[in-house]
Each structure stands twice: as structure tokens, then as C-alpha cells.
Design a protein around this motif. Structure first.
Motif, PDB file in Angstrom:
ATOM      1  N   CYS A  44      69.585 -34.243 -61.167  1.00 45.84           N
ATOM      2  CA  CYS A  44      69.481 -32.808 -60.959  1.00 45.84           C
ATOM      3  C   CYS A  44      69.336 -32.150 -62.323  1.00 45.84           C
ATOM      4  CB  CYS A  44      70.692 -32.245 -60.220  1.00 45.84           C
ATOM      5  SG  CYS A  44      70.657 -32.555 -58.430  1.00 45.84           S
ATOM      6  N   TYR A  45      68.424 -31.197 -62.408  1.00 44.60           N
ATOM      7  CA  TYR A  45      68.069 -30.597 -63.691  1.00 44.60           C
ATOM      8  C   TYR A  45      67.856 -29.103 -63.510  1.00 44.60           C
ATOM      9  CZ  TYR A  45      64.977 -29.268 -67.584  1.00 44.60           C
ATOM     10  OH  TYR A  45      64.386 -28.644 -68.655  1.00 44.60           O
ATOM     11  N   LYS A  46      68.424 -28.337 -64.441  1.00 42.86           N
ATOM     12  CA  LYS A  46      68.231 -26.891 -64.428  1.00 42.86           C
ATOM     13  C   LYS A  46      67.860 -26.436 -65.831  1.00 42.86           C
ATOM     14  CE  LYS A  46      70.378 -22.425 -63.410  1.00 42.86           C
ATOM     15  NZ  LYS A  46      71.590 -21.706 -62.950  1.00 42.86           N
ATOM     16  N   ASP A  47      66.727 -25.785 -65.952  1.00 34.58           N
ATOM     17  CA  ASP A  47      66.302 -25.246 -67.240  1.00 34.58           C
ATOM     18  C   ASP A  47      66.820 -23.816 -67.354  1.00 34.58           C
ATOM     19  OD1 ASP A  47      65.160 -24.445 -69.558  1.00 34.58           O
ATOM     20  OD2 ASP A  47      63.091 -24.883 -69.006  1.00 34.58           O
ATOM     21  N   SER A  48      67.983 -23.667 -67.976  1.00 32.29           N
ATOM     22  CA  SER A  48      68.604 -22.345 -68.118  1.00 32.29           C
ATOM     23  C   SER A  48      68.647 -21.914 -69.582  1.00 32.29           C
ATOM     24  CB  SER A  48      70.021 -22.382 -67.532  1.00 32.29           C
ATOM     25  OG  SER A  48      70.755 -23.496 -68.017  1.00 32.29           O
ATOM     26  N   ILE A  49      67.683 -22.377 -70.384  1.00 31.06           N
ATOM     27  CA  ILE A  49      67.682 -22.071 -71.812  1.00 31.06           C
ATOM     28  C   ILE A  49      67.591 -20.567 -72.044  1.00 31.06           C
ATOM     29  CG2 ILE A  49      66.295 -22.280 -73.920  1.00 31.06           C
ATOM     30  CD1 ILE A  49      65.732 -25.175 -73.104  1.00 31.06           C
ATOM     31  N   PHE A  50      66.778 -19.865 -71.259  1.00 35.33           N
ATOM     32  CA  PHE A  50      66.661 -18.425 -71.444  1.00 35.33           C
ATOM     33  C   PHE A  50      67.880 -17.684 -70.890  1.00 35.33           C
ATOM     34  CE2 PHE A  50      62.384 -19.721 -72.197  1.00 35.33           C
ATOM     35  CZ  PHE A  50      61.851 -18.767 -73.053  1.00 35.33           C
ATOM     36  N   GLU A  51      68.683 -18.385 -70.111  1.00 36.68           N
ATOM     37  CA  GLU A  51      69.875 -17.772 -69.525  1.00 36.68           C
ATOM     38  C   GLU A  51      71.084 -17.911 -70.432  1.00 36.68           C
ATOM     39  OE1 GLU A  51      72.835 -18.832 -65.792  1.00 36.68           O
ATOM     40  OE2 GLU A  51      70.686 -19.218 -65.588  1.00 36.68           O
ATOM     41  N   ASN A  52      71.299 -19.115 -70.971  1.00 35.03           N
ATOM     42  CA  ASN A  52      72.494 -19.341 -71.797  1.00 35.03           C
ATOM     43  C   ASN A  52      72.252 -20.247 -73.005  1.00 35.03           C
ATOM     44  OD1 ASN A  52      72.526 -22.064 -70.786  1.00 35.03           O
ATOM     45  ND2 ASN A  52      73.596 -21.332 -68.957  1.00 35.03           N
ATOM     46  N   ILE A  76      62.330 -42.561 -65.751  1.00 36.68           N
ATOM     47  CA  ILE A  76      61.250 -41.927 -64.981  1.00 36.68           C
ATOM     48  C   ILE A  76      61.690 -40.551 -64.475  1.00 36.68           C
ATOM     49  CG2 ILE A  76      59.859 -42.058 -62.887  1.00 36.68           C
ATOM     50  CD1 ILE A  76      59.840 -45.077 -63.170  1.00 36.68           C
ATOM     51  N   LEU A  77      62.884 -40.490 -63.896  1.00 37.85           N
ATOM     52  CA  LEU A  77      63.369 -39.230 -63.349  1.00 37.85           C
ATOM     53  C   LEU A  77      63.508 -38.162 -64.431  1.00 37.85           C
ATOM     54  CD1 LEU A  77      66.099 -40.463 -60.836  1.00 37.85           C
ATOM     55  CD2 LEU A  77      63.843 -39.544 -60.284  1.00 37.85           C
ATOM     56  N   GLU A  78      64.104 -38.534 -65.549  1.00 39.75           N
ATOM     57  CA  GLU A  78      64.298 -37.546 -66.611  1.00 39.75           C
ATOM     58  C   GLU A  78      62.958 -37.075 -67.170  1.00 39.75           C
ATOM     59  OE1 GLU A  78      66.508 -37.023 -70.969  1.00 39.75           O
ATOM     60  OE2 GLU A  78      67.098 -38.648 -69.623  1.00 39.75           O
ATOM     61  N   GLY A  79      62.050 -38.016 -67.409  1.00 40.10           N
ATOM     62  CA  GLY A  79      60.750 -37.642 -67.944  1.00 40.10           C
ATOM     63  C   GLY A  79      59.960 -36.750 -67.010  1.00 40.10           C
ATOM     64  N   SER A  80      60.044 -37.026 -65.709  1.00 43.31           N
ATOM     65  CA  SER A  80      59.238 -36.277 -64.747  1.00 43.31           C
ATOM     66  C   SER A  80      59.750 -34.868 -64.521  1.00 43.31           C
ATOM     67  CB  SER A  80      59.178 -37.038 -63.414  1.00 43.31           C
ATOM     68  OG  SER A  80      60.470 -37.171 -62.847  1.00 43.31           O
ATOM     69  N   LEU A  81      61.066 -34.638 -64.612  1.00 47.86           N
ATOM     70  CA  LEU A  81      61.597 -33.295 -64.400  1.00 47.86           C
ATOM     71  C   LEU A  81      61.635 -32.462 -65.681  1.00 47.86           C
ATOM     72  CD1 LEU A  81      62.296 -34.290 -61.549  1.00 47.86           C
ATOM     73  CD2 LEU A  81      64.475 -33.077 -61.752  1.00 47.86           C
ATOM     74  N   THR A  82      61.729 -33.101 -66.823  1.00 50.34           N
ATOM     75  CA  THR A  82      61.853 -32.348 -68.080  1.00 50.34           C
ATOM     76  C   THR A  82      60.570 -32.385 -68.903  1.00 50.34           C
ATOM     77  OG1 THR A  82      62.711 -34.237 -69.352  1.00 50.34           O
ATOM     78  CG2 THR A  82      64.310 -32.908 -68.146  1.00 50.34           C
ATOM     79  N   TRP A  83      59.455 -32.785 -68.303  1.00 48.87           N
ATOM     80  CA  TRP A  83      58.232 -33.031 -69.055  1.00 48.87           C
ATOM     81  C   TRP A  83      57.797 -31.821 -69.875  1.00 48.87           C
ATOM     82  CZ3 TRP A  83      53.881 -30.117 -68.578  1.00 48.87           C
ATOM     83  CH2 TRP A  83      53.804 -29.264 -67.470  1.00 48.87           C
ATOM     84  N   ASN A  84      57.959 -30.613 -69.330  1.00 49.56           N
ATOM     85  CA  ASN A  84      57.478 -29.431 -70.035  1.00 49.56           C
ATOM     86  C   ASN A  84      58.260 -29.196 -71.325  1.00 49.56           C
ATOM     87  OD1 ASN A  84      55.708 -27.107 -70.171  1.00 49.56           O
ATOM     88  ND2 ASN A  84      57.520 -25.872 -69.759  1.00 49.56           N
ATOM     89  N   ASN A  85      59.580 -29.345 -71.260  1.00 46.01           N
ATOM     90  CA  ASN A  85      60.382 -29.166 -72.467  1.00 46.01           C
ATOM     91  C   ASN A  85      60.211 -30.335 -73.426  1.00 46.01           C
ATOM     92  OD1 ASN A  85      61.444 -26.607 -72.278  1.00 46.01           O
ATOM     93  ND2 ASN A  85      63.251 -27.246 -71.133  1.00 46.01           N
ATOM     94  N   ILE A  86      59.929 -31.536 -72.901  1.00 43.51           N
ATOM     95  CA  ILE A  86      59.611 -32.660 -73.784  1.00 43.51           C
ATOM     96  C   ILE A  86      58.361 -32.324 -74.594  1.00 43.51           C
ATOM     97  CG2 ILE A  86      58.808 -35.053 -73.871  1.00 43.51           C
ATOM     98  CD1 ILE A  86      60.585 -35.665 -71.491  1.00 43.51           C
ATOM     99  N   TYR A  87      57.357 -31.788 -73.905  1.00 42.18           N
ATOM    100  CA  TYR A  87      56.121 -31.408 -74.599  1.00 42.18           C
ATOM    101  C   TYR A  87      56.390 -30.336 -75.652  1.00 42.18           C
ATOM    102  CZ  TYR A  87      51.472 -29.564 -75.471  1.00 42.18           C
ATOM    103  OH  TYR A  87      50.322 -29.134 -76.080  1.00 42.18           O
ATOM    104  N   ASN A  88      57.165 -29.313 -75.288  1.00 43.01           N
ATOM    105  CA  ASN A  88      57.462 -28.246 -76.245  1.00 43.01           C
ATOM    106  C   ASN A  88      58.243 -28.771 -77.439  1.00 43.01           C
ATOM    107  OD1 ASN A  88      56.167 -26.238 -74.777  1.00 43.01           O
ATOM    108  ND2 ASN A  88      58.008 -25.674 -73.638  1.00 43.01           N
TER     109      ASN A  88
END
Length: 626
Positions: A44-52, A76-88
Motif C-alpha cells: 500500500c502506497y500513498k504519495d502525500s509529499i505535498f500534504e506533509n 516489482i510492487l514498489e517499482g510499479s506503484l512509485t514509478w513516477n517519484n522514482i523517475y523524478n
């Protein structure tokens, strides 16, 4: 019917069979995290960087599956859900740094070749030795998870129909996971790989580039006994030093049920549950803060970069045999039943990753501890006789033995490592507090490093020690002794203390408290007075601001609980240099402390894709589902 309320938490499950292989099911946003199917691994992953300021990621695997399947599925799971922040993160750090100029491109080419060759060689070795060697089995699983990250990242980007400008090659994923080693490798490269330093510099005159002596991370450890209880209490604080470009942060929890060997009939490792502060696509903390739990294990592990002015130490090591620091520390975290075995595991391959580590066994902070029962060789403390004259000496020794192994310190320089149980130093000799900022703790490491401690060391004063009774005081202390590179004058750099983690454990209650702040540390002013008092205070604040705006000092951040007590500000004017050639402005404007990228745009051109503009966040305490 009311529509479901989602909070931005995305979940997925990896399934695996020997016939079909891996299959990933994405559950999108779910409210009931407990009922997410387990499979071989779930996330389970939540991108709350702009929140906190923090994203949050939790991965759990099941011991009924082969370890390599668990590791690869987790990746695989971590890479697939966090891919956008990995790229950034890759774009902000690896790509921007390597494309800066020709020298950087040459260094990165050498670095990619080295890490890729080491990966192939060490992965093959780990696969071979891991059949019977517990340590190498964990290293092999680290590499399996890395390969899963690469696969998951590509799948996640494809699934999102993202038109990325560039794909991330495995070599750069390896670089991201070698972040803790790159500083050391840069020193090695500049002094031993470049063409003999223009064929004029001998090893007798080698010097390290001064930028490597930017102020380091800091951490504070205090173990003490309160008057109302015989139990010990731990207070701990840690502040990472790093580039502002790297501030895409994740609080991670890896609950991996690995075995000691590939044989599934062997026991699961002690350190099953590891929580740490990290970064997208990186499998270790990098800023070196871990909480480890599991079968009979409950410990914290933390470290800071250690200063080294002895470049000749590199002549005794072979960097083609080095393992990434993240792989070493994660293996030690999982295998260690106690702090001694953790230090022993960390002593393998001490090549890159110069660090000083502290690790505390929380299970030994027990209510039975009595600080006055310690026997120093054959003598008791002078005041101990009042307490123990009717107690059998064997019982005294037995209670003392319960404290052994409570706290270990391990320090590494290239090819050198010193580790020791320092429990007695902490709880029996009134040295209850240690402030670590990269100056070696052990005499032999200090001598080997060539560091002049008077230039860097900082002792906790008795007055400070008396104040350090809770996490708020630790927060305040670390902020006072922090570093903000963006507050320098013409030499402003986007580098400094980019977070703050605070942890406490009360053995009497068996309870811990943990929270973290994201972003460069800054001055906080809270006004709780009446309007009249507040108006008068505002005038005094402005007057003090006019004075401090021209001051040079490294105490860049101070937490002021009450703005009426402006006597605190007198401490800020006390001069103490960060480095001979670097002075810092204590505060430019009181009350305008949070870092803003928009304020830096005219000074520095730094990639910061995916970052909030203003880093003004409150504390975060992650709540885990599993």
C-alpha cells in the motif's frame, strides 16, 4: 448510497506460482487495508509529499514462498506503484548531476561501469555462497529486489501510459542505490583514477576536495534513568544532511519474512520488520535511520557520515570488491539477534560508506535495571554501598549482565572498522548523552582519519544535558546545531539538514514514540501571549532580526517554544565556525524560516521535479496497516 471516500492510498498484490510465474493485481484505492489479498507480497502506497512532506509505503511478504520470489515480488510492487517519484528522483539527482559538465559525465561513466561490474560479480558470488552463508543469502535477496524494482518501474510507467522522456537503465538504478557510497567513490576517483592527478601529485600530498567537508548529518542519543522509575529511557534524534534536490522522501516499512538460507525449512530471520526513512527506488535508508523489530528483536540503528582526511587509507582497499552500504546494513538488520551480531555483520566489506553507527537494543531498557548495581572491575561506585550492601554480589553481576549489549557503536573508514559495546560509557559513567556529527568516537579511528577534533567536535554541555528530558528538547537541540546551506551569503548551496527524526522509548511503559519532519530545518516561533504582550514581542522580534540578519554562525535553526522568551536568541550569537572557509547566517528573518524553492530560483538552478515549493510541514507519525 454514499460514494466511498478515498485518501489517496493505492494497493496491489503480487501472486506467484511455479508454472505461471508472477501476476500483479492492482486494487487502486481501498479503505479496508487489512483485507488486501496477501499473495506472495502486497503493498500500500500513498504519495502525500505535498500534504506533509512524506510519501508512505508498506510492503509485506509471506514466508510460505521462496525467498527470491518474495524479494522480486516486493521489488516489482514498489517499482510499479512509485514509478513516477522514482523517475523524478532520478532526474533530480543522477541525471542532473551526471549531465552538469564534462568532468561530471566522465565521472558518471566510470561510476556506472564500476557499479554495474560489481553488481554482476557480487550477484553471482552471493547466489553461490548464499546456499550456506546467511549473510550472502541476504545480499542475494537485496539484488533480487533491485531487479524487481527495475521491472516494476517499467511496468508501472507502461501501465500509466506515461510518455517518459527517458527510461532509467539498470546502471542508474544501481547508482541511486549506491548514494551512500558515491561520496567515497568520488574521492577515490579524483585522487586515484584521474590521470595521476596530472602526473604531479604524489600520495604524500593528496588532499580531499573541500566540498566533501560540508557539515554532516547529526544525531543525538541519550539513555537515562528518571527519579521515579528504575527503568531506562531512550531519547534519540537524527537529522540527515543532503542535497535539497533529493528531498522526495518516503517513510517505508518492509515486513519481509525471509529465511536464513534458500531452504524454506530454515527459520525466518530475526529482523523481519524494518521501518526506515528513505527515497523512491532505493532499498535502504541512505540517510541511515532504521527501527528493526522481529522475533525477540527490537532495536534502532542509525548513522552519520564520518569525516576522513587521510586519503592514503584508500590505497589498502580494492573498490572492485565493494558492496553497496545499503545492502550491507539491510543484511545486518535482518540477521542480527542482538547488537553484537549486528556489528559483526557490518564489519564485512568495510570499503565504501564511511560512517559512524549507533545501535540500541530496546529490549535491554528493562525495568529491572539499576544504575547503581554496576561493578567497575572490582570496585563499586562510592554511593553504591548505600544501595547494595545487603545484596549478594552475584545478583549484582547478574543484573549488570542484563545491560551488556544495550548499545554498540561501530565506525568505518576505508578498509578499517572499529566496533564496541559502549553500554558502560553511557549509563554508568554519567556520559548519558552522545551528540554525533561525524567526528570519530574511538581513538584509533580518530587517529586513522587524520581529523583535528577541535575543528569539528562539539560536546553537550551540562546545562544542555539537563534540558534533554523529552523529544521536544531533542528537537530544539538538533535545530540549534543544524545547517542550512541556502542561508549562506554569496556561497549559498542547496545543501543542509533536510529532515528531523525523533524517537523515544520508555521501558517502564513498553511504549515508543516516533515522528519526523520533512524539509530543511528552520526557526519556529509560536506566540501564545495576549495581544498586548504579542505586540511588544513583535517589536522585539523585529529588533532582534535586524541584529541577527548580519550574524555569521552555523546555528541556522532554532526552535523557540515561546516567543516571549527571547533570551534564547542570545545563544545564537555565540560564534562557532562550521568550517574554516564557511560561515553561516544564523537567521535572516525570524518567522520566515521555511525553505522555499521560489526563493532560491535566482541563486541556484537545481532540478526539483515533484517537490512542493514551500517546506513548511508539521510532524508525521506513520500509521501502518500490517
Amino acid at each position: 448510497m454514499e460514494s466511498p471516500q478515498y485518501d489517496g492510498t493505492y494497493c496491489a498484490t503480487a501472486f506467484w506460482t511455479s508454472k505461471v510465474g508472477f501476476q500483479i493485481e492492482y486494487w487502486k484505492q481501498q479503505n479496508d487495508l487489512l483485507n488486501i489479498p496477501q499473495g506472495v507480497a502486497r503493498i500500500c502506497y500513498k504519495d502525500s509529499i505535498f500534504e506533509n512532506g512524506w510519501a508512505q509505503l508498506e510492503v509485506e511478504t509471506q514466508r510460505s514462498y521462496p525467498d527470491w520470489v518474495q524479494a522480486y515480488a516486493a521489488g516489482i510492487l514498489e517499482g510499479s506503484l512509485t514509478w513516477n517519484n522514482i523517475y523524478n528522483q532520478w532526474r533530480n539527482t543522477i541525471q542532473s548531476s551526471c549531465d552538469r559538465d564534462e568532468d561530471s559525465q566522465n565521472f558518471c561513466t566510470w561510476l556506472r561501469d564500476l557499479t554495474s561490474a560489481n553488481f554482476v560479480k557480487q550477484k553471482e558470488l552471493a547466489s553461490k555462497l548464499g546456499e550456506n552463508d546467511h549473510y550472502w543469502h541476504q545480499i542475494s535477496l537485496y539484488f533480487n529486489q533491485l531487479e524487481g524494482i527495475e521491472t516494476g518501474y517499467a511496468n508501472g510507467a507502461k501501465r500509466a501510459r506515461s510518455d517518459l522522456e527517458e527510461e532509467i537503465p539498470l546502471s542508474d538504478i544501481l547508482l541511486m542505490n549506491s548514494a551512500a557510497d558515491i561520496q567515497d567513490l568520488k574521492i577515490y576517483y579524483e585522487n586515484f583514477v584521474l590521470p595521476k592527478q596530472n602526473a604531479t601529485q604524489s600520495t604524500e600530498t593528496l588532499e580531499v576536495t573541500k566540498n566533501f567537508f560540508l557539515p554532516s548529518a547529526t544525531m543525538l542519543t541519550k539513555i537515562f534513568q528518571t527519579d521515579d522509575s528504575p527503568a531506562l529511557k531512550l531519547l534519540f534524534g537524527h537529522s540527515t544532511a543532503g542535497s535539497y534536490a533529493s528531498m522526495l522522501r518516503i517513510q517505508k516499512r518492509y515486513k519481509f519474512r525471509y529465511h536464513f538460507t534458500p531452504n524454506q525449512r530454515t527459520n525466518t530471520v530475526p529482523g523481519v520488520d524494518i521501518t526506515f526513512t528513505g527515497y523512491p527506488g532505493i532499498l535502504g535508508s541512505t540517510d541511515d535511520f532504521y527501527v528493526v523489530k522481529g522475533r525477540q528483536v527490537q532495536a534502532i540503528v542509525a548513522g552519520v557520515g564520518i569525516k576522513n582526511e587521510n586519503i592514503k587509507l584508500w590505497q589498502a582497499v580494492d573498490i572492485t570488491q565493494s558492496l553497496p552500504l545499503a545492502a550491507r546494513v539491510m543484511a545486518a538488520n535482518r540477521l542480527a539477534q542482538h547488537r553484537r551480531s549486528w556489528a559483526k555483520a557490518m564489519s564485512k566489506h568495510p570499503i565504501t560508506g564511511s560512517k559512524q553507527w549507533v545501535t540500541v537494543d530496546l529490549n535491554k531498557l528493562n525495568p529491572e535495571t539499576d544504575l547503581y548495581t554496576k561493578l567497575s572491575e572490582d570496585d563499586k561506585h562510592d554511593d553504591a554501598a548505600l544501595t547494595v550492601n545487603a545484596v549478594d554480589e552475584a545478583a549484582i553481576l547478574e543484573r549488570h549482565n542484563k545491560n551488556r549489549g544495550l548499545i554498540w557503536i561501530a565506525e568505518q573508514l576505508p578498509g578499517v572498522m572499529h566496533m564496541k559495546d559502549v553500554t558502560e560509557n553511557f549509563i554508568y559513567d554519567n556520559n548519558t548523552t552522545w551528540f554525533a556529527n561525524g567526528v570519530p568516537y574511538f581513538e584509533d579511528i580518530l587517529e586513522a582519519s587524520g581529523v583535528s577534533p577541535e575543528n569539528f567536535s562539539f560536546d553537550v554541555t551540562p546545562a544542555d544535558n539537563a534540558e534533554l528530558t523529552n523529544l521536544e528538547a531533542v528537537d530544539k537541540y538538533l535545530r540549534k546545531n543544524g545547517f542550512r546551506g541556502d542561508l549562506l551569503d554569496e556561497e549559498s548551496v542547496a545543501y543542509g539538514n533536510i529532515d528531523l527524526k525523533l524517537f523515544s522509548y520508555n521501558a517502564r511503559l513498553g511504549m515508543s514514540d516516533y515522528h519526523a519532519f520533512a524539509g530543511p530545518i528552520f526557526l519556529r516561533v509560536q506566540r501564545t501571549q495576549s495581544n498586548d504582550v504579542a505586540d511588544n514581542t513583535a517589536v522585539r522580534v523585529q529588533e532582534q532580526s535586524d541584529v541577527t540578519s548580519s550574524l555569521k554562525d552555523d546555528r541556522l535553526s532554532v526552535s523557540i517554544e515561546d516567543a516571549s522568551e527571547l533570551a534564547e536568541l542570545e545563544m545564537i550569537t555565540e560564534k562557532r565556525s562550521v568550517r574554516n572557509d564557511m560561515q553561516a547566517i544564523a537567521m535572516q528573518r525570524i518567522g520566515n524560516g521555511p525553505f522555499k524553492w521560489s526563493d532560491m530560483s535566482s541563486k541556484l538552478s537545481i532540478e526539483h521535479e515533484g517537490h512542493p515549493n514551500e517546506w513548511n510541514f508539521e510532524k508525521v507519525s506513520p500509521k501502518w496497516a500490517w
